[in-house]
Motif scaffolding. Structure first.
Motif, mmCIF file in Angstrom:
data_model
loop_
_atom_site.group_PDB
_atom_site.id
_atom_site.type_symbol
_atom_site.label_atom_id
_atom_site.label_comp_id
_atom_site.label_asym_id
_atom_site.label_seq_id
_atom_site.Cartn_x
_atom_site.Cartn_y
_atom_site.Cartn_z
ATOM 1 N N ARG A 116 0.833 -1.208 0.000
ATOM 2 C CA ARG A 116 0.000 0.000 0.000
ATOM 3 C C ARG A 116 0.861 1.250 0.000
ATOM 4 N NH1 ARG A 116 -1.988 2.521 4.901
ATOM 5 N NH2 ARG A 116 -3.331 4.269 4.368
ATOM 6 N N ALA A 117 1.899 1.255 0.814
ATOM 7 C CA ALA A 117 2.780 2.424 0.893
ATOM 8 C C ALA A 117 3.478 2.686 -0.431
ATOM 9 C CB ALA A 117 3.817 2.222 2.001
ATOM 10 N N SER A 118 3.779 1.622 -1.174
ATOM 11 C CA SER A 118 4.495 1.800 -2.435
ATOM 12 C C SER A 118 3.589 2.294 -3.553
ATOM 13 C CB SER A 118 5.143 0.475 -2.851
ATOM 14 O OG SER A 118 4.159 -0.473 -3.218
ATOM 15 N N LEU A 119 2.277 2.156 -3.376
ATOM 16 C CA LEU A 119 1.342 2.506 -4.445
ATOM 17 C C LEU A 119 0.547 3.770 -4.170
ATOM 18 C CD1 LEU A 119 -0.135 -1.057 -5.154
ATOM 19 C CD2 LEU A 119 1.643 0.138 -6.454
ATOM 20 N N GLU A 120 0.369 4.134 -2.917
ATOM 21 C CA GLU A 120 -0.540 5.227 -2.563
ATOM 22 C C GLU A 120 0.162 6.582 -2.685
ATOM 23 O OE1 GLU A 120 -3.254 6.486 1.286
ATOM 24 O OE2 GLU A 120 -2.958 4.360 0.811
ATOM 25 N N THR A 121 -0.415 7.472 -3.429
ATOM 26 C CA THR A 121 0.119 8.831 -3.591
ATOM 27 C C THR A 121 -0.995 9.847 -3.343
ATOM 28 O OG1 THR A 121 -0.372 8.888 -5.968
ATOM 29 C CG2 THR A 121 1.812 8.079 -5.313
ATOM 30 N N HIS A 122 -0.602 11.082 -3.122
ATOM 31 C CA HIS A 122 -1.546 12.185 -3.088
ATOM 32 C C HIS A 122 -0.820 13.442 -3.554
ATOM 33 C CE1 HIS A 122 -0.469 13.135 1.432
ATOM 34 N NE2 HIS A 122 0.574 13.095 0.654
ATOM 35 N N HIS B 14 8.052 12.222 5.912
ATOM 36 C CA HIS B 14 8.943 11.450 5.039
ATOM 37 C C HIS B 14 9.395 12.272 3.829
ATOM 38 C CE1 HIS B 14 4.867 10.981 3.561
ATOM 39 N NE2 HIS B 14 5.326 10.624 2.380
ATOM 40 N N LEU B 15 8.868 13.475 3.678
ATOM 41 C CA LEU B 15 9.271 14.355 2.573
ATOM 42 C C LEU B 15 10.283 15.380 3.057
ATOM 43 C CD1 LEU B 15 5.745 15.174 1.083
ATOM 44 C CD2 LEU B 15 7.279 13.322 0.402
ATOM 45 N N ARG B 16 11.272 15.686 2.218
ATOM 46 C CA ARG B 16 12.138 16.832 2.488
ATOM 47 C C ARG B 16 11.281 18.077 2.283
ATOM 48 N NH1 ARG B 16 16.782 14.945 4.935
ATOM 49 N NH2 ARG B 16 17.596 13.151 3.781
ATOM 50 N N ARG B 17 11.066 18.822 3.348
ATOM 51 C CA ARG B 17 10.063 19.875 3.239
ATOM 52 C C ARG B 17 10.590 21.122 2.548
ATOM 53 N NH1 ARG B 17 5.723 21.759 7.869
ATOM 54 N NH2 ARG B 17 4.217 22.574 6.354
ATOM 55 N N VAL B 18 11.864 21.433 2.711
ATOM 56 C CA VAL B 18 12.461 22.612 2.083
ATOM 57 C C VAL B 18 13.594 22.128 1.187
ATOM 58 C CG1 VAL B 18 13.560 24.835 2.460
ATOM 59 C CG2 VAL B 18 11.895 23.979 4.120
ATOM 60 N N VAL B 19 13.476 22.404 -0.107
ATOM 61 C CA VAL B 19 14.384 21.792 -1.081
ATOM 62 C C VAL B 19 14.962 22.844 -2.019
ATOM 63 C CG1 VAL B 19 14.546 20.108 -2.963
ATOM 64 C CG2 VAL B 19 13.071 19.646 -0.996
ATOM 65 N N GLN B 20 16.246 22.754 -2.275
ATOM 66 C CA GLN B 20 16.874 23.597 -3.285
ATOM 67 C C GLN B 20 16.480 23.106 -4.674
ATOM 68 O OE1 GLN B 20 21.093 24.466 -2.975
ATOM 69 N NE2 GLN B 20 21.097 23.774 -0.836
ATOM 70 N N PHE B 21 16.491 24.009 -5.602
ATOM 71 C CA PHE B 21 16.129 23.676 -6.982
ATOM 72 C C PHE B 21 16.972 22.533 -7.527
ATOM 73 C CE2 PHE B 21 16.747 24.196 -11.556
ATOM 74 C CZ PHE B 21 15.430 24.249 -12.006
ATOM 75 N N TYR C 278 1.340 22.163 -7.841
ATOM 76 C CA TYR C 278 0.831 20.869 -7.397
ATOM 77 C C TYR C 278 1.895 19.808 -7.685
ATOM 78 C CZ TYR C 278 -3.871 22.936 -7.474
ATOM 79 O OH TYR C 278 -4.977 23.713 -7.254
ATOM 80 N N VAL C 279 2.206 18.989 -6.680
ATOM 81 C CA VAL C 279 3.185 17.916 -6.864
ATOM 82 C C VAL C 279 2.603 16.614 -6.309
ATOM 83 C CG1 VAL C 279 5.509 17.084 -6.348
ATOM 84 C CG2 VAL C 279 5.098 19.530 -6.660
ATOM 85 N N THR C 280 2.680 15.560 -7.091
ATOM 86 C CA THR C 280 2.263 14.236 -6.623
ATOM 87 C C THR C 280 3.409 13.590 -5.857
ATOM 88 O OG1 THR C 280 0.739 13.933 -8.478
ATOM 89 C CG2 THR C 280 1.485 11.943 -7.347
ATOM 90 N N VAL C 281 3.120 13.126 -4.641
ATOM 91 C CA VAL C 281 4.149 12.549 -3.772
ATOM 92 C C VAL C 281 3.628 11.259 -3.149
ATOM 93 C CG1 VAL C 281 5.146 14.800 -3.216
ATOM 94 C CG2 VAL C 281 3.360 13.839 -1.753
ATOM 95 N N PRO C 282 4.530 10.379 -2.658
ATOM 96 C CA PRO C 282 4.084 9.197 -1.920
ATOM 97 C C PRO C 282 3.345 9.622 -0.658
ATOM 98 C CG PRO C 282 6.382 8.981 -2.577
ATOM 99 C CD PRO C 282 5.995 10.406 -2.832
ATOM 100 N N ALA C 283 2.234 8.971 -0.365
ATOM 101 C CA ALA C 283 1.443 9.338 0.803
ATOM 102 C C ALA C 283 2.029 8.779 2.094
ATOM 103 C CB ALA C 283 0.005 8.846 0.638
ATOM 104 N N GLU D 209 13.900 10.284 -6.963
ATOM 105 C CA GLU D 209 14.115 10.522 -8.389
ATOM 106 C C GLU D 209 12.804 10.640 -9.156
ATOM 107 O OE1 GLU D 209 16.455 7.188 -9.463
ATOM 108 O OE2 GLU D 209 18.299 7.930 -8.520
ATOM 109 N N THR D 210 11.754 10.033 -8.612
ATOM 110 C CA THR D 210 10.484 9.954 -9.325
ATOM 111 C C THR D 210 9.482 11.020 -8.883
ATOM 112 O OG1 THR D 210 10.786 7.570 -9.507
ATOM 113 C CG2 THR D 210 8.585 8.419 -9.964
ATOM 114 N N TYR D 211 9.441 11.301 -7.586
ATOM 115 C CA TYR D 211 8.418 12.189 -7.045
ATOM 116 C C TYR D 211 8.985 13.487 -6.460
ATOM 117 C CZ TYR D 211 5.329 8.091 -7.279
ATOM 118 O OH TYR D 211 4.589 7.012 -7.701
ATOM 119 N N TRP D 212 9.686 13.321 -5.325
ATOM 120 C CA TRP D 212 10.142 14.465 -4.533
ATOM 121 C C TRP D 212 11.231 13.961 -3.600
ATOM 122 C CZ3 TRP D 212 8.964 19.581 -4.800
ATOM 123 C CH2 TRP D 212 9.347 20.394 -3.737
ATOM 124 N N PRO D 213 12.217 14.780 -3.219
ATOM 125 C CA PRO D 213 13.257 14.323 -2.289
ATOM 126 C C PRO D 213 12.669 13.740 -1.002
ATOM 127 C CG PRO D 213 13.908 16.383 -3.294
ATOM 128 C CD PRO D 213 12.494 16.145 -3.729
#
Length: 423
Positions: free
Chosen positions: A22-28, A61-68, A163-168, A182-186
């Motif tokens: 579920r964790a590998s498939l669920e995004t928001h 689980h997301l890097r909240r502040v990211v350099q370009f 808007y960015v799609t990320v793993p939930a 590499e696919t969604y977000w750091p």
């Protein structure tokens, strides 16, 4: 051991739990805003005060502040198309990562200057900040909220909301975290697995058993072949092993006996046969009877012809006769089970309730298997499966154990499908 029972070389692959799948498939989708770096905490506080129902742990689980420069390549191109940077375009059309997103407000002509600043030597001046999942607040409301607060009260540039799609959910391994980055977000990986056994536990157990897997699967295959030669079952077998005393000792070996009647005769191979005589059921019954024997009781007290719980072949009998299991202890606690095939749902529950420590099988059974939680395509059943993942569901079941699939490069896909149809 006959050549027909040789097990191709391969590798142990830990099964994914139902929650891991579920964790590998669920995004928001989340909102991302471009802001000067020094205002990150200010914006964070504004969001938290305005949306008390939003808990930052949800996106921890997301890097909240990211350099370009750390954004995935596809996001870099979508945030700032290279053509705009090269031309110095004053095209102020909104940028959205979803074609069905709410239209975003236009950016002013000063947009190009900000782009250029972000790519100069002083690139640290700009960050991309994850605000919150989009379900918490409407785009127009969020835009107005940011507009009323620093830094947007002090600069002539309105918020650029994306808007960015990320793993939930959080990643379950370092490899998954790298792929998602590499696919969604750091992604921030914390070297743990919130949805299954800890990676270090899996690795430690894999190292302990990997040198013997080939041997025990070969014994299981021999047990299945001997039973099948008698017409009593399919070429399916299992081996129960005890490693609690430092070395491996085989406690029981059993082949499938679904085509054997309670009287011992061979039945016609129609329907599903005697499901109570699957190899797993027979092996568990043998373990129980051996414990009785070691305790001084007569194991015949448990004789049940329905379970076919006595040894029938040359490979089964020596292990049944060996006195190598303590009388005490609950059934199969701390024992390992090796199977030629993924156990059916009934046998999976029997393994769980018997409290095995580890389970290893050689061939997936997408139509009937109860252990795997993900799907795998076969010729007969592309991309489908029961997906029960019974080995690790602690919130629903009263026991859990580690489980692996033995994946071989030499496995015959056609043969696997044929086996699947029989179980």
């Amino acid at each position: 051991m006959g050549a027909d029972n040789a097990i191709p070389s391969g590798q142990l692959v830990p099964l994914r739990t139902k929650d891991e799948v579920r964790a590998s498939l669920e995004t928001h989708r989340v909102y991302v805003v471009e802001i000067p770096a020094r205002f990150a905490n200010t914006v964070k506080d504004v969001i938290q005060a305005a949306i008390p129902g939003f808990k930052t742990a949800e996106i921890s689980h997301l890097r909240r502040v990211v350099q370009f420069k750390y954004l995935p390549a596809h996001l870099q191109k979508q945030f700032y198309p290279p053509a705009r940077l090269q031309r110095g375009d004053e095209d102020t059309s909104p940028i959205s990562l979803s074609p069905c997103s709410t239209p975003l407000p236009p950016s002013p002509t000063g947009d190009v200057e900000i782009i250029e600043e972000a790519n100069t030597e002083d690139e640290d001046i700009v960050r991309f900040f994850v605000l919150c999942p989009t379900r918490f607040i409407q785009h127009a409301e969020l835009f107005a909220l940011l507009r009323r607060n620093p830094p947007f009260t002090n600069i002539p540039v309105p918020p650029k909301l994306l808007y960015v799609t990320v793993p939930a959910l959080a990643p379950t391994s370092a490899e998954q975290a790298t792929m998602w980055s590499e696919t969604y977000w750091p992604i921030a990986y914390k070297n743990t697995n919130p949805y299954g056994p800890h990676p270090s536990l899996v690795l430690r157990n894999t190292i302990e058993i990997e040198s013997e897997v080939h041997k025990w699967l070969a014994v299981a295959a021999e047990a299945g072949s001997e039973i099948a030669a008698l017409g009593l079952g399919e070429k399916i077998g299992c081996v129960v092993v005890d490693r609690t005393r430092g070395t491996s000792e085989v406690i029981a070996v059993a082949g499938d006996c679904r085509w054997r009647s309670p009287s011992g005769a061979t039945e016609a191979h129609l329907g599903r046969g005697n499901v109570m005589a699957h190899s797993v059921q027979r092996a568990i019954a043998m373990v129980a009877k051996k414990r009785l024997r070691m305790a001084g009781a007569d194991p015949a007290l448990l004789d049940r012809s329905l379970f076919c719980d006595i040894p029938l072949t040359d490979v089964e009998k020596p292990y049944w006769e060996t006195e190598n299991i303590p009388a005490s202890g609950y059934l199969c606690v701390d024992l390992d089970i090796y199977m030629t095939h993924e156990p059916c749902v009934m046998c999976s529950m029997a393994i769980l309730h018997s409290r095995f420590r580890r389970c290893i099988f050689g061939t997936r059974m997408p139509l009937t298997g109860g252990m795997t939680a993900d799907t795998i395509g076969t010729l007969a059943n592309p991309g489908k499966g029961l997906q029960h993942g019974m080995f690790w569901r602690p919130s629903e079941l009263n026991w859990k154990f580690l489980a692996w699939e033995w994946q071989s490069k030499e496995k015959d896909a056609e043969a696997s499908v044929k086996d699947i149809l029989h179980v």
